[in-house]
Design a protein around this motif. Structure first.
Motif, PDB file in Angstrom:
ATOM      1  N   GLU A  14     -28.675  31.537  10.555  1.00  0.00           N
ATOM      2  CA  GLU A  14     -27.528  31.595  11.471  1.00  0.00           C
ATOM      3  C   GLU A  14     -26.439  32.506  10.927  1.00  0.00           C
ATOM      4  N   ILE A  15     -26.455  32.723   9.607  1.00  0.00           N
ATOM      5  CA  ILE A  15     -25.543  33.703   9.018  1.00  0.00           C
ATOM      6  C   ILE A  15     -26.368  34.597   8.095  1.00  0.00           C
ATOM      7  N   PRO A  16     -25.896  35.821   7.884  1.00  0.00           N
ATOM      8  CA  PRO A  16     -26.698  36.762   7.118  1.00  0.00           C
ATOM      9  C   PRO A  16     -26.798  36.393   5.635  1.00  0.00           C
ATOM     10  N   ALA A  17     -27.961  36.653   5.086  1.00  0.00           N
ATOM     11  CA  ALA A  17     -28.190  36.514   3.640  1.00  0.00           C
ATOM     12  C   ALA A  17     -29.423  37.339   3.336  1.00  0.00           C
ATOM     13  N   ASP A  18     -29.540  37.698   2.078  1.00  0.00           N
ATOM     14  CA  ASP A  18     -30.654  38.521   1.639  1.00  0.00           C
ATOM     15  C   ASP A  18     -31.815  37.588   1.273  1.00  0.00           C
ATOM     16  N   ILE A  19     -32.494  37.079   2.290  1.00  0.00           N
ATOM     17  CA  ILE A  19     -33.582  36.115   2.053  1.00  0.00           C
ATOM     18  C   ILE A  19     -34.807  36.864   1.547  1.00  0.00           C
ATOM     19  N   ILE A  20     -35.316  36.438   0.391  1.00  0.00           N
ATOM     20  CA  ILE A  20     -36.481  37.138  -0.151  1.00  0.00           C
ATOM     21  C   ILE A  20     -37.746  36.293  -0.102  1.00  0.00           C
ATOM     22  N   TYR A  21     -37.599  35.021   0.195  1.00  0.00           N
ATOM     23  CA  TYR A  21     -38.796  34.164   0.308  1.00  0.00           C
ATOM     24  C   TYR A  21     -38.421  32.951   1.150  1.00  0.00           C
ATOM     25  N   GLN A  22     -39.344  32.553   2.022  1.00  0.00           N
ATOM     26  CA  GLN A  22     -39.136  31.288   2.757  1.00  0.00           C
ATOM     27  C   GLN A  22     -40.492  30.694   3.110  1.00  0.00           C
ATOM     28  N   ASP A  23     -40.626  29.395   2.915  1.00  0.00           N
ATOM     29  CA  ASP A  23     -41.814  28.694   3.398  1.00  0.00           C
ATOM     30  C   ASP A  23     -41.356  27.383   4.029  1.00  0.00           C
ATOM     31  N   GLU A  24     -42.273  26.456   4.240  1.00  0.00           N
ATOM     32  CA  GLU A  24     -41.914  25.226   4.964  1.00  0.00           C
ATOM     33  C   GLU A  24     -41.037  24.287   4.133  1.00  0.00           C
ATOM     34  N   LEU A  25     -40.942  24.541   2.829  1.00  0.00           N
ATOM     35  CA  LEU A  25     -40.189  23.633   1.952  1.00  0.00           C
ATOM     36  C   LEU A  25     -38.935  24.233   1.333  1.00  0.00           C
ATOM     37  N   VAL A  26     -38.995  25.513   1.003  1.00  0.00           N
ATOM     38  CA  VAL A  26     -37.880  26.129   0.270  1.00  0.00           C
ATOM     39  C   VAL A  26     -37.540  27.509   0.812  1.00  0.00           C
ATOM     40  N   THR A  27     -36.311  27.933   0.488  1.00  0.00           N
ATOM     41  CA  THR A  27     -35.845  29.281   0.832  1.00  0.00           C
ATOM     42  C   THR A  27     -35.219  29.882  -0.421  1.00  0.00           C
ATOM     43  N   ALA A  28     -35.422  31.186  -0.615  1.00  0.00           N
ATOM     44  CA  ALA A  28     -34.814  31.880  -1.762  1.00  0.00           C
ATOM     45  C   ALA A  28     -34.073  33.103  -1.250  1.00  0.00           C
ATOM     46  N   PHE A  29     -32.860  33.287  -1.780  1.00  0.00           N
ATOM     47  CA  PHE A  29     -32.040  34.432  -1.355  1.00  0.00           C
ATOM     48  C   PHE A  29     -31.180  34.895  -2.518  1.00  0.00           C
ATOM     49  N   ASN A  30     -30.760  36.153  -2.476  1.00  0.00           N
ATOM     50  CA  ASN A  30     -29.928  36.699  -3.545  1.00  0.00           C
ATOM     51  C   ASN A  30     -28.557  36.049  -3.542  1.00  0.00           C
ATOM     52  N   ASP A  31     -28.058  35.747  -4.727  1.00  0.00           N
ATOM     53  CA  ASP A  31     -26.707  35.209  -4.863  1.00  0.00           C
ATOM     54  C   ASP A  31     -25.699  36.277  -4.436  1.00  0.00           C
ATOM     55  N   ILE A  32     -24.663  35.845  -3.716  1.00  0.00           N
ATOM     56  CA  ILE A  32     -23.659  36.785  -3.193  1.00  0.00           C
ATOM     57  C   ILE A  32     -22.805  37.352  -4.325  1.00  0.00           C
ATOM     58  N   ASN A  33     -22.766  36.681  -5.462  1.00  0.00           N
ATOM     59  CA  ASN A  33     -21.925  37.100  -6.586  1.00  0.00           C
ATOM     60  C   ASN A  33     -22.775  37.084  -7.866  1.00  0.00           C
ATOM     61  N   PRO A  34     -23.704  38.072  -7.970  1.00  0.00           N
ATOM     62  CA  PRO A  34     -24.712  37.996  -9.035  1.00  0.00           C
ATOM     63  C   PRO A  34     -24.123  38.051 -10.442  1.00  0.00           C
ATOM     64  N   GLN A  35     -24.659  37.205 -11.305  1.00  0.00           N
ATOM     65  CA  GLN A  35     -24.223  37.130 -12.705  1.00  0.00           C
ATOM     66  C   GLN A  35     -25.203  37.825 -13.635  1.00  0.00           C
ATOM     67  N   ALA A  36     -26.236  38.436 -13.084  1.00  0.00           N
ATOM     68  CA  ALA A  36     -27.252  39.145 -13.866  1.00  0.00           C
ATOM     69  C   ALA A  36     -27.970  40.085 -12.890  1.00  0.00           C
ATOM     70  N   PRO A  37     -28.723  41.074 -13.405  1.00  0.00           N
ATOM     71  CA  PRO A  37     -29.419  42.002 -12.498  1.00  0.00           C
ATOM     72  C   PRO A  37     -30.297  41.271 -11.473  1.00  0.00           C
ATOM     73  N   THR A  38     -30.967  40.211 -11.892  1.00  0.00           N
ATOM     74  CA  THR A  38     -31.645  39.319 -10.937  1.00  0.00           C
ATOM     75  C   THR A  38     -30.876  38.013 -10.890  1.00  0.00           C
ATOM     76  N   HIS A  39     -30.399  37.651  -9.717  1.00  0.00           N
ATOM     77  CA  HIS A  39     -29.741  36.341  -9.548  1.00  0.00           C
ATOM     78  C   HIS A  39     -30.101  35.829  -8.155  1.00  0.00           C
ATOM     79  N   ILE A  40     -31.116  34.986  -8.151  1.00  0.00           N
ATOM     80  CA  ILE A  40     -31.662  34.446  -6.897  1.00  0.00           C
ATOM     81  C   ILE A  40     -31.383  32.954  -6.860  1.00  0.00           C
ATOM     82  N   LEU A  41     -31.069  32.457  -5.679  1.00  0.00           N
ATOM     83  CA  LEU A  41     -30.905  31.011  -5.483  1.00  0.00           C
ATOM     84  C   LEU A  41     -32.128  30.500  -4.735  1.00  0.00           C
ATOM     85  N   ILE A  42     -32.714  29.416  -5.230  1.00  0.00           N
ATOM     86  CA  ILE A  42     -33.871  28.798  -4.585  1.00  0.00           C
ATOM     87  C   ILE A  42     -33.436  27.411  -4.148  1.00  0.00           C
TER      88      ILE A  42
END
Ligand code: 5GP
Length: 116
Positions: A14-42
């Motif tokens: 419903e709102i934009p996010a950089d979703i990089i993975y989604q299945d029936e149980l979990v969603t993963a997207f980039n953190d809006i305020n990254p603390q490292a070169p890779t910072h993903i929230l699952i």
């Protein structure tokens, strides 16, 4: 029923996010305020506010968060060098968003786990 956070809206797209993975149980997207070169929230697709609110019924989604972290770490090419998974809980843990989430951080040496 706990109050929804912005993460529920991200999961439902419903709102934009950089979703990089989604299945029936979990969603993963980039953190809006990254603390490292890779910072993903699952996050689990269902709202569980904190680790304190978990129960046996959540084990499949919580386990999936780990296996998805491993999959994404490989995809991001940080698996071999290593990375850190963090789940903050409540005030002393520094939790800001009350929809349980795992931080996947990597892409550089992350230093000591806690500030001394
Ligand atoms: P916490 O401190 O609760 O463990 O971490 C919350 C994380 O969510 C922070 O790293 C923050 O940058 C991230 N965050 C907060 N709001 C948003 C948002 O609207 N979109 C995205 N992608 N990340 C967010």
């Amino acid at each position: 029923m706990a109050d929804e956070t912005i993460f529920s809206k991200i999961i439902r797209k419903e709102i934009p996010a950089d979703i990089i993975y989604q299945d029936e149980l979990v969603t993963a997207f980039n953190d809006i305020n990254p603390q490292a070169p890779t910072h993903i929230l699952i996050v689990p697709n269902i709202l569980i506010p904190t680790v304190n609110d978990t129960n046996k019924e959540h084990e499949q989604a919580l386990g999936r968060m780990i296996t998805v972290a491993a999959k994404l770490a490989k995809q991001q090419d940080i698996a071999e060098d290593g990375y850190r998974l963090i789940i903050n809980c409540n005030k002393h843990g520094g939790q800001e968003v009350y929809h349980i989430h795992m931080h996947l951080l990597g892409g550089k040496p992350l230093g000591p786990m806690l500030t001394r």
